[in-house]
Motif scaffolding. Structure first.
Motif, PDB file in Angstrom:
ATOM      1  N   ILE A 169      29.355  10.942  14.211  1.00  0.00           N
ATOM      2  CA  ILE A 169      29.355   9.250  14.456  1.00  0.00           C
ATOM      3  C   ILE A 169      29.269   8.523  13.145  1.00  0.00           C
ATOM      4  O   ILE A 169      29.572   7.346  13.031  1.00  0.00           O
ATOM      5  N   GLY A 170      28.759   9.358  11.984  1.00  0.00           N
ATOM      6  CA  GLY A 170      28.839   8.514  10.788  1.00  0.00           C
ATOM      7  C   GLY A 170      29.904   8.468  10.202  1.00  0.00           C
ATOM      8  O   GLY A 170      30.480   7.430   9.736  1.00  0.00           O
ATOM      9  N   ASN A 171      30.916   9.556  10.365  1.00  0.00           N
ATOM     10  CA  ASN A 171      32.368   9.467   9.948  1.00  0.00           C
ATOM     11  C   ASN A 171      32.942   8.534  10.564  1.00  0.00           C
ATOM     12  O   ASN A 171      33.986   7.682  10.138  1.00  0.00           O
ATOM     13  N   ASP A 227      32.990  14.938  19.730  1.00  0.00           N
ATOM     14  CA  ASP A 227      33.425  15.456  21.032  1.00  0.00           C
ATOM     15  C   ASP A 227      32.313  16.539  21.521  1.00  0.00           C
ATOM     16  O   ASP A 227      32.519  17.201  22.174  1.00  0.00           O
ATOM     17  N   ASP A 228      31.014  16.010  21.288  1.00  0.00           N
ATOM     18  CA  ASP A 228      29.752  16.483  22.123  1.00  0.00           C
ATOM     19  C   ASP A 228      30.093  16.247  23.398  1.00  0.00           C
ATOM     20  O   ASP A 228      30.600  15.193  23.836  1.00  0.00           O
ATOM     21  N   SER A 229      29.524  17.073  24.455  1.00  0.00           N
ATOM     22  CA  SER A 229      29.657  16.746  25.693  1.00  0.00           C
ATOM     23  C   SER A 229      28.777  15.860  26.065  1.00  0.00           C
ATOM     24  O   SER A 229      27.709  15.551  25.354  1.00  0.00           O
ATOM     25  N   PRO A 230      29.017  15.122  27.282  1.00  0.00           N
ATOM     26  CA  PRO A 230      27.952  14.185  27.925  1.00  0.00           C
ATOM     27  C   PRO A 230      26.533  14.921  27.945  1.00  0.00           C
ATOM     28  O   PRO A 230      25.613  14.350  27.334  1.00  0.00           O
ATOM     29  N   ARG A 231      26.488  16.029  28.270  1.00  0.00           N
ATOM     30  CA  ARG A 231      24.996  16.691  28.252  1.00  0.00           C
ATOM     31  C   ARG A 231      24.561  16.911  26.904  1.00  0.00           C
ATOM     32  O   ARG A 231      23.258  16.683  26.630  1.00  0.00           O
ATOM     33  N   GLU A 232      25.138  17.178  25.795  1.00  0.00           N
ATOM     34  CA  GLU A 232      24.915  17.295  24.576  1.00  0.00           C
ATOM     35  C   GLU A 232      24.575  16.118  24.102  1.00  0.00           C
ATOM     36  O   GLU A 232      23.273  16.083  23.287  1.00  0.00           O
ATOM     37  N   ILE A 233      25.170  15.196  24.272  1.00  0.00           N
ATOM     38  CA  ILE A 233      24.752  13.685  23.647  1.00  0.00           C
ATOM     39  C   ILE A 233      23.534  13.262  24.289  1.00  0.00           C
ATOM     40  O   ILE A 233      22.445  12.672  23.646  1.00  0.00           O
ATOM     41  N   LYS A 234      23.260  13.368  25.516  1.00  0.00           N
ATOM     42  CA  LYS A 234      21.932  13.094  26.335  1.00  0.00           C
ATOM     43  C   LYS A 234      20.904  13.637  25.466  1.00  0.00           C
ATOM     44  O   LYS A 234      19.827  13.094  25.318  1.00  0.00           O
ATOM     45  N   ALA A 235      21.141  15.025  25.471  1.00  0.00           N
ATOM     46  CA  ALA A 235      19.915  16.113  24.892  1.00  0.00           C
ATOM     47  C   ALA A 235      19.619  15.539  23.578  1.00  0.00           C
ATOM     48  O   ALA A 235      18.508  15.514  22.878  1.00  0.00           O
ATOM     49  N   GLU A 240      24.164   6.667  27.231  1.00  0.00           N
ATOM     50  CA  GLU A 240      25.145   6.434  28.286  1.00  0.00           C
ATOM     51  C   GLU A 240      26.296   5.687  27.556  1.00  0.00           C
ATOM     52  O   GLU A 240      27.422   5.981  27.744  1.00  0.00           O
ATOM     53  N   LEU A 241      25.949   4.808  26.400  1.00  0.00           N
ATOM     54  CA  LEU A 241      26.926   4.183  25.763  1.00  0.00           C
ATOM     55  C   LEU A 241      27.918   5.072  24.957  1.00  0.00           C
ATOM     56  O   LEU A 241      29.067   4.825  25.045  1.00  0.00           O
ATOM     57  N   VAL A 242      27.268   5.999  24.279  1.00  0.00           N
ATOM     58  CA  VAL A 242      28.006   7.184  23.599  1.00  0.00           C
ATOM     59  C   VAL A 242      28.962   7.715  24.346  1.00  0.00           C
ATOM     60  O   VAL A 242      30.158   8.250  23.933  1.00  0.00           O
ATOM     61  N   ILE A 243      28.329   8.166  25.524  1.00  0.00           N
ATOM     62  CA  ILE A 243      29.209   8.966  26.447  1.00  0.00           C
ATOM     63  C   ILE A 243      30.384   8.475  26.787  1.00  0.00           C
ATOM     64  O   ILE A 243      31.496   8.771  26.710  1.00  0.00           O
ATOM     65  N   ASN A 244      30.218   7.109  27.448  1.00  0.00           N
ATOM     66  CA  ASN A 244      31.457   6.218  27.828  1.00  0.00           C
ATOM     67  C   ASN A 244      32.478   6.027  26.633  1.00  0.00           C
ATOM     68  O   ASN A 244      33.546   5.997  26.746  1.00  0.00           O
ATOM     69  N   HIS A 245      31.769   5.515  25.460  1.00  0.00           N
ATOM     70  CA  HIS A 245      32.414   5.101  24.380  1.00  0.00           C
ATOM     71  C   HIS A 245      33.570   6.318  23.992  1.00  0.00           C
ATOM     72  O   HIS A 245      34.709   5.845  23.500  1.00  0.00           O
ATOM     73  N   ARG A 287      37.549  12.283  23.919  1.00  0.00           N
ATOM     74  CA  ARG A 287      37.345  13.587  24.379  1.00  0.00           C
ATOM     75  C   ARG A 287      38.642  14.176  25.106  1.00  0.00           C
ATOM     76  O   ARG A 287      39.082  15.244  25.004  1.00  0.00           O
ATOM     77  N   LYS A 288      39.159  13.431  26.147  1.00  0.00           N
ATOM     78  CA  LYS A 288      40.213  13.666  26.798  1.00  0.00           C
ATOM     79  C   LYS A 288      41.672  14.020  25.995  1.00  0.00           C
ATOM     80  O   LYS A 288      42.103  14.754  25.810  1.00  0.00           O
ATOM     81  N   ASP A 289      41.690  12.648  25.154  1.00  0.00           N
ATOM     82  CA  ASP A 289      42.950  12.799  24.505  1.00  0.00           C
ATOM     83  C   ASP A 289      42.833  13.814  23.266  1.00  0.00           C
ATOM     84  O   ASP A 289      43.801  14.497  23.118  1.00  0.00           O
ATOM     85  N   LYS A 290      41.735  14.098  22.831  1.00  0.00           N
ATOM     86  CA  LYS A 290      41.743  15.028  21.892  1.00  0.00           C
ATOM     87  C   LYS A 290      42.051  16.454  22.347  1.00  0.00           C
ATOM     88  O   LYS A 290      42.739  17.376  21.717  1.00  0.00           O
TER      89      LYS A 290
END
Ligand code: AQP
Length: 329
Positions: free
Chosen positions: A18-20, A209-217, A276-281, A286-289
């Protein structure tokens, strides 16, 4: 009137964090879509050879970065998207710049000092000459603007010095480029907020491209201070300040608004909302990649066509440079 030229690149050295994104890529897309610039975005594969790599891994990283570019919104119809190593003139100009740059200037670069520290005399020479190649990447296109994160400002200053030095000695040839910084030019590690988030320290990275679970954790584990208040204080509250910066950059609102919103609330609530914000943003990303990675031939075709277009411009410039220094007729 011709539009000013803008160029930037990212190294294919691993998944983007997310820094890049907040320091560079998000801005690339906005600048491209502003329609104000003639844009060049490249994959800095030659630079990335200064890090340890395997050939299979390198090819995958290149395609993955091409997918990152397209999935975040870079568009080959609007920008020239290319692979650095396919445009030979970058390396030719880099060599000429090496002969105009002192060892002292290169050894003073913070990135070189940090990256060569561990390996000392065994550090590869590419780490030292990295900024002269970066200067060539930029100056060969007469770029007026370079969107970068704060960590690259020192290299860009050397680029400007080289342009001046060359122009003074051989006559006006190069444009002196200016940086374009974002609101968050330096996102810090989420595991050690005193350090920059960097691909080489994956434990502190939030990957796009971290999964929602990874982002939360990861966000719930992000290092914060033992206080209670959610407010910007980079000295005493480096962790929370970093998370506030990420939050505010993603929603495009200032930090004071967030401080108000979270007044009296606890870190857990704030972190839950940020996750939540990062997951949605990044949901579409993630899908397009994933879809793009399933079509590697399309990615290769985009890079080939962009590299051909870039080569035409760069060849002209290197010929002009060679004439100026007396080695072309
Ligand atoms: N933490 C960051 N905050 C803001 N911007 C950043 N950039 C990198 N880290 C941050 C910007 O991202 C662009 C691409 O970087 P790069 O991959 O070409 O270079 P890098 O600095 O090597 O990337 P990393 O992730 O930081 O990896 P290492 O571990 O190699 O240090 C650049 O515009 C950069 O400023």
């Amino acid at each position: 009137m011709a539009k000013p030229i803008l160029i930037s690149g990212i190294q294919p050295t691993g998944r983007l964090h997310i820094g890049n994104y907040l320091g560079a890529l998000k801005n690339f897309v906005e600048l491209q879509n502003s329609g104000k610039y003639e844009c060049y975005f490249f994959i800095a594969d030659l630079h990335s050879l200064t890090e340890n790599f395997s050939p299979q891994e390198k090819s995958k990283q290149i395609l993955e970065l091409a997918a990152d570019y397209l999935a975040t919104g870079l568009d080959p119809k609007k920008s020239v998207i290319f692979l650095q190593s396919q445009v030979a003139a970058h390396s030719e100009l880099a060599w000429i710049f090496e002969t105009l740059t002192s060892l002292g200037e290169l050894k003073r670069m913070t990135q070189f000092k940090e990256k060569s520290e561990k390996e000392k005399e065994r550090a590869n020479a590419g780490l030292l000459t990295y900024p002269t190649l970066m200067a060539a990447d930029i100056l060969i296109y007469d770029a007026a603007f370079v969107p970068v994160g704060e960590d690259q400002l020192q290299h860009l200053e050397l680029t400007r010095t080289l342009a001046r030095k060359f122009n003074k000695r051989f006559g006006k040839t190069f444009v002196e480029p200016k940086p374009i910084l974002t609101e968050s030019p330096r996102i810090m590690s989420i595991s050690d907020p005193k350090k920059k988030m960097a691909k080489s320290e994956p434990s502190g990275c939030l990957f796009l491209d971290d999964s929602p679970r990874e982002i939360k954790a990861k966000i719930s584990r992000a290092v914060t201070d033992s206080g209670l208040e959610i407010k910007l204080d980079p000295e005493k509250k480096a962790g929370i300040s970093n998370l506030l910066r990420i939050y505010s950059s993603l929603i495009g609102h200032g930090i004071p608004m967030l401080e108000k919103k979270y007044h009296g609330k606890n870190y857990a609530e704030f972190k839950r909302d940020l996750a939540e914000l990062v997951i949605n943003h990044f949901a579409d990303f993630r899908k397009d990649k994933k879809a793009l990675m399933a079509r590697p031939q399309t990615l290769v075709a985009v890079l080939k066509s962009g590299s051909n277009a870039a080569t035409k411009i760069a060849e002209k410039k290197i010929h002009e440079v060679k004439k100026k220094i007396g080695i072309a007729f």
